[in-house]
Scaffold this motif. Sequence first.
Motif, PDB file in Angstrom:
ATOM      1  N   ARG A 191     -11.304  38.287  33.766  1.00 19.10           N
ATOM      2  CA  ARG A 191     -12.029  38.128  32.503  1.00 19.10           C
ATOM      3  C   ARG A 191     -12.295  36.663  32.164  1.00 19.10           C
ATOM      4  O   ARG A 191     -13.098  36.360  31.296  1.00 19.10           O
ATOM      5  CB  ARG A 191     -11.233  38.790  31.381  1.00 19.10           C
ATOM      6  CG  ARG A 191     -11.078  40.293  31.551  1.00 19.10           C
ATOM      7  CD  ARG A 191     -10.359  40.902  30.357  1.00 19.10           C
ATOM      8  NE  ARG A 191     -10.338  42.349  30.461  1.00 19.10           N
ATOM      9  CZ  ARG A 191      -9.407  43.028  31.109  1.00 19.10           C
ATOM     10  NH1 ARG A 191      -8.429  42.370  31.701  1.00 19.10           N
ATOM     11  NH2 ARG A 191      -9.449  44.347  31.181  1.00 19.10           N
ATOM     12  N   LEU A 289      -9.652  37.298  26.378  1.00 16.66           N
ATOM     13  CA  LEU A 289      -8.653  38.342  26.601  1.00 16.66           C
ATOM     14  C   LEU A 289      -8.003  38.733  25.284  1.00 16.66           C
ATOM     15  O   LEU A 289      -7.510  37.888  24.542  1.00 16.66           O
ATOM     16  CB  LEU A 289      -7.569  37.830  27.565  1.00 16.66           C
ATOM     17  CG  LEU A 289      -6.475  38.813  27.956  1.00 16.66           C
ATOM     18  CD1 LEU A 289      -7.038  39.934  28.812  1.00 16.66           C
ATOM     19  CD2 LEU A 289      -5.361  38.086  28.705  1.00 16.66           C
ATOM     20  N   SER A 292      -7.623  44.811  23.040  1.00 15.22           N
ATOM     21  CA  SER A 292      -8.606  45.888  23.179  1.00 15.22           C
ATOM     22  C   SER A 292      -9.023  46.081  24.628  1.00 15.22           C
ATOM     23  O   SER A 292      -9.230  47.213  25.088  1.00 15.22           O
ATOM     24  CB  SER A 292      -9.837  45.594  22.310  1.00 15.22           C
ATOM     25  OG  SER A 292     -10.457  44.378  22.706  1.00 15.22           O
ATOM     26  N   HIS A 293      -9.138  44.953  25.395  1.00 15.99           N
ATOM     27  CA  HIS A 293      -9.490  45.066  26.811  1.00 15.99           C
ATOM     28  C   HIS A 293      -8.420  45.828  27.563  1.00 15.99           C
ATOM     29  O   HIS A 293      -8.708  46.717  28.374  1.00 15.99           O
ATOM     30  CB  HIS A 293      -9.656  43.667  27.426  1.00 15.99           C
ATOM     31  CG  HIS A 293     -10.801  42.897  26.868  1.00 15.99           C
ATOM     32  ND1 HIS A 293     -10.725  41.544  26.613  1.00 15.99           N
ATOM     33  CD2 HIS A 293     -12.046  43.270  26.509  1.00 15.99           C
ATOM     34  CE1 HIS A 293     -11.886  41.119  26.129  1.00 15.99           C
ATOM     35  NE2 HIS A 293     -12.700  42.155  26.057  1.00 15.99           N
ATOM     36  N   ARG A 296      -8.292  49.563  26.725  1.00 14.44           N
ATOM     37  CA  ARG A 296      -9.366  50.333  27.363  1.00 14.44           C
ATOM     38  C   ARG A 296      -8.995  50.708  28.794  1.00 14.44           C
ATOM     39  O   ARG A 296      -9.293  51.808  29.258  1.00 14.44           O
ATOM     40  CB  ARG A 296     -10.672  49.522  27.337  1.00 14.44           C
ATOM     41  CG  ARG A 296     -11.431  49.637  26.027  1.00 14.44           C
ATOM     42  CD  ARG A 296     -12.886  49.209  26.193  1.00 14.44           C
ATOM     43  NE  ARG A 296     -13.004  47.786  26.482  1.00 14.44           N
ATOM     44  CZ  ARG A 296     -13.132  46.842  25.566  1.00 14.44           C
ATOM     45  NH1 ARG A 296     -13.118  47.172  24.276  1.00 14.44           N
ATOM     46  NH2 ARG A 296     -13.262  45.583  25.904  1.00 14.44           N
ATOM     47  N   GLU A 297      -8.327  49.781  29.501  1.00 18.91           N
ATOM     48  CA  GLU A 297      -7.886  50.090  30.863  1.00 18.91           C
ATOM     49  C   GLU A 297      -6.831  51.185  30.859  1.00 18.91           C
ATOM     50  O   GLU A 297      -6.789  52.040  31.735  1.00 18.91           O
ATOM     51  CB  GLU A 297      -7.343  48.832  31.543  1.00 18.91           C
ATOM     52  CG  GLU A 297      -8.399  47.825  31.911  1.00 18.91           C
ATOM     53  CD  GLU A 297      -7.920  46.834  32.967  1.00 18.91           C
ATOM     54  OE1 GLU A 297      -6.994  47.179  33.729  1.00 18.91           O
ATOM     55  OE2 GLU A 297      -8.465  45.724  33.021  1.00 18.91           O
TER      56      GLU A 297
END
Length: 530
Positions: A191, A289, A292-293, A296-297
């Motif tokens: 990211r 980063l 939320s990222h 989602r994973e």
Amino acid sequence: MNGNSLDHDPKSPLLPLHDQTNQTSQTFTYNIKSIFTLQNFYILLGPLLCGLICFTVKLDAPTSSRNMLAVLAWIFSWWMTEAVPMPITSMSPLFLFPIFGISTADDVAHAYMDDVIALVLGSFILALSVEHYNIHRRLALNITVLFSGDPLNPQILLLGICGTTLFVSMWMHNVAVTLMMMPVATGILQRFPTGPQSDVVTTKFCKAVVLGVIYSATIGGMSTLTGTGVNLILVGMWKSYFPEADPITFSNYIIFGFPLALFVFLAMWVILCLWFVPKGSGRILSAYLDKSHLKRELDVLGPMAFAEKMILTLFSILIFLWMTRSITDDIPGWGSLFNGRAGDGTVSVMVATLLFIIPNRKQAGEKLMDWNKCKKLPWNIILLLGAGFALAEGVQTSGLANVLSKTLDFLEEVPYIAMAPAVCLICAILTEFITSNNATTTLVLPLLIEIAKTMHVHPLLLMLPGSIGAQLAFLLPTGTPSNVIGFTTGHIDLKDMIKAGIPLKFAGIVVLSVVMPTLGAYIFGTDNKQ
């Protein structure tokens, strides 16, 4: 015939001829060059050293001791030069020992399958099941979400990633853990901008994460017997040389190894934060980063299936059985029910067998594991462990151990309190130049045993620092396969490893110097004279 057709001499060749003399000369030159290569020299070096010792060295001991010395020279020259693949070199005692009269074929073969090897096999099969069902990825993401903070605290995030690696490496081989965790770590780092668009803060944080993963995998391996082959070699040699002594069990080793690893781990985290994660970096990194990222994973992975829950349950049961087989003299543990016949390898293989019996509830008739999934078993490590046990047994039975002890009488004058850090430092330096930590351990432990006998000190006072020192491979990419994995990501270079590795190596030696005369003396009785 048609007048336009060409008349061919029936004796003329169908294809054009080349200059046979020139072709023969080129072939001869190629053959000469293919013979006189550095690789072939390394291959010949082993037998040459062996023959040189056999014909020139005279020992005041049985012939078998001289032959054992010659075989050691052969095997270690091949290990250090990698003249032939390391697994093949590891099998060489199976033919060298009978040929040189060191032991029978059956005796040397027994070293390649005992309770320690069974422990490794079962652990590796369970590790493959964890990898197959992506449990390690789920664990890493959950802990990273827990530690990332809001707003982002990069020091705490680094601690979470490294702490996860440390925990997983306690139960699985450190190289396998690095292979599993590095994609998780680099997935987080993807990211961040790369190339000309990256800034100093993100570049440094990427270095810290990659270094943290490879170092944490190595440090976590120090904690338990299953974390690395070095500890298993230590246990095997202790059992071989001192069969009447109290064994090193999973439970008593983790009481010693975990606090040691924890202090080294904290030193690693502080070093990486000081060098690569400056204050105020959270503001810059949070732009790329956030939680939320990561969430989602986790959502992509979905809820835990029955197979994942069952594997975690079996893993927990195995750890519990390892910890309770032998507890104390007053509380003997479940091992006493079998009169000492069951070992750590017994339950390791038993739990691994259950993986092939319990259904995974995904498809009818499909089990948690099948043999096709086990094709990735690291037989190279298993064979290397077997070779280490065989060499240790050969040094003892051939009489070479007695010869070595006589040559080390001068060490009686050395203060034994200074031997532990000195041994750790020597092994920590040596391991940087021998790619396999297991090979380093196999080389030095028999010598340390004889030194301990000469000095009349407890053998573990030197054996434990030797085995721990062999794992402090933090400086060079070639020090351990885990370092190579980190180096190939492109985020770190040699100067980064040296910059972080030198203080970390000395921190490990300092921690060991404190833990050995305190916790080591309490658990293993290393303060008792022999």
